[in-house]
Scaffold this motif. Structure first.
Motif: not given
Length: 440
Positions: A105-109, A128-134, A136-137
């Motif tokens: 997703m990252l290249p298209h956000l 704890g997963t959401a905080a890590r992904l946040a 990255q985004v």
């Protein structure tokens, strides 16, 4: 709104079609080209009541498309993550597909021109997963939220369009949280206007809501199955027991029907993943009871084999056993962790001649090679010449089947009701020896 859904398995496909049903323009992305092809034709790749109608209607209307190309998500305002989190060898949740979804997703956000852009996680993940992904985004300027699903297989479309609650896990930044909440409120406006509860909380709590709910349900099921074992030993009746304790408002009647245990792709893996995450957090002893919940779930299945030996004799070699059911629950073709198939395998291992029949799953099993048991396409074919009937999945077709007709087909009139769902007196009146789970 323009919406994207990453992952078009059971969760993602149902969510994509349901969002299109609300009037949004939705694109679903999946790496499985065959699945994308079927969905694009309005054909469901799995059995789920009402899903194919909603799918076909929205594909035909042009509101719903599917692709393998991540570039198709560019410009969408909300991007849902609906990929699977299967169990790893250690019991922990495998986040490979979640991580791959974020990378894709990252290249298209960050290309939405209609307002704040949001990535909304729906997959069941360790806290704890959401905080890590946040993190990255964040460089894309997009806000991550956690919006867990609470679907029941067999009721997935209803549970998406008419949920009993909605949960928003929002970031600590007040401005970003307010903007993201406004986007979700607009997205779900018909549901909110219908008065459904909307609960706003932080990432961690939102992540815990789904997995703790599943852990509680698994515990309740195993509790009543443990009581069934006590009832068997004490010559009591678990159905009367469950009816009595279920009238207590603090307990409630639901999930108190004793049987051969829970299966599917959620409860078994989620309680193990929850235990694994608790261990990582250093509080594993707080969820130690879930290991016992898991043990009870396995034990109740083995008890069916013990009952069969009591009724047929210790040596089951050559005995024909008809297992009615293959899916882990009715109105589904999901056979993951299926108690019915576990029993079919156990009887096969004891050299019994086993035949399995399931209204939705039989066609899938029939295409598989090397199965150790037969697959029947009808109830009559499964029962023909059987020494023992085992109800493994409480499909309506099974629970309403005429016992008198069954009596004419079988070689021996013995039935084990693995779901306590058959009309016991009717089967006894037809000459059957009836054995339930924890029933006198």
């Amino acid at each position: 709104m323009r919406i994207s859904v990453i992952g078009c398995g059971y969760l993602g496909a149902v969510h994509a079609a349901s969002m299109a049903e609300l009037g949004h323009t939705v694109v679903g992305v999946d790496v499985d080209a065959r699945k994308v092809e079927l969905l694009s034709q309005g054909k469901a790749p799995f059995f789920e009541p009402d899903f194919e109608d909603v799918l076909r209607r929205n594909v035909d209307a042009g509101r719903l498309t599917f692709t393998t190309d991540y570039a198709a998500i560019a410009g969408a305002q909300v991007h849902f993550i609906g990929v699977g989190t299967p169990q790893s060898e250690t019991g922990a949740a495998n986040l490979t597909y979640v991580n791959a979804a974020i990378e894709g997703m990252l290249p298209h956000l960050g290309q939405c021109t209609d307002g704040p852009e949001v990535v909304a996680g729906k997959s069941t993940v360790p806290v704890g997963t959401a905080a890590r992904l946040a993190e990255q985004v964040a460089p894309t300027g997009v806000t991550l939220v956690w919006n867990p699903e609470f679907l029941r297989e067999g009721f997935a479309v209803k549970d998406t369009l008419d949920p009993d609650r909605m949960v928003y896990g929002l970031p600590d930044d007040e401005r970003a949280a307010a903007d993201a909440q406004a986007v979700l409120d607009e997205l779900y406006r018909p549901i909110i206007e219908a008065g459904k509860p909307r609960l706003v909380m932080d990432y961690q709590t939102a992540e815990l809501v789904k997995i703790s709910a599943n852990a509680f349900l698994a515990t309740k099921i195993s509790f009543i199955n443990a009581m069934a074992q006590i009832c068997d030993a004490a010559d009591a009746d678990v159905t009367a027991l469950a009816g009595a304790i279920g009238l207590d408002d603090r307990i409630g009647k639901r999930f108190l029907r004793a049987g051969i245990g829970f299966g599917g792709g959620c409860l078994p893996k989620d309680i193990r993943a929850f235990q694994a995450r608790a261990n990582e957090l250093g509080v594993g002893e707080s969820l130690g009871f879930l290991a016992e919940v898991d043990k009870v779930n396995d034990a109740v299945r083995h008890s069916v084999v013990d009952t069969a030996r009591r009724l047929l004799g210790e040596d089951l070699a050559g005995k024909r056993v008809a297992v009615l059911g293959a899916a882990f629950k009715p109105d589904s073709d999901d056979m993951r962790n299926s108690p019915a198939l576990d029993l079919a395998q156990e009887f096969t291992d004891l050299s019994a001649s086993v035949v399995v029949m399931d209204p939705a799953a039989s066609p899938i099993l029939a295409d598989r090679e090397g199965l150790p048991y037969e697959i029947a396409s009808s109830i009559e074919a499964a029962l023909n010449g059987a020494d023992l009937i085992v109800l493994g999945t409480e499909w309506k077709q099974f629970t309403t089947f005429d016992p008198a007709k069954a009596a004419e087909l079988v070689a021996r009139r013995i039935v084990i009701d693995g779901r306590n769902a058959l009309p016991r007196e009717d089967w006894k009146a037809a000459g059957f020896t009836y054995a339930g789970i924890g029933r006198r």
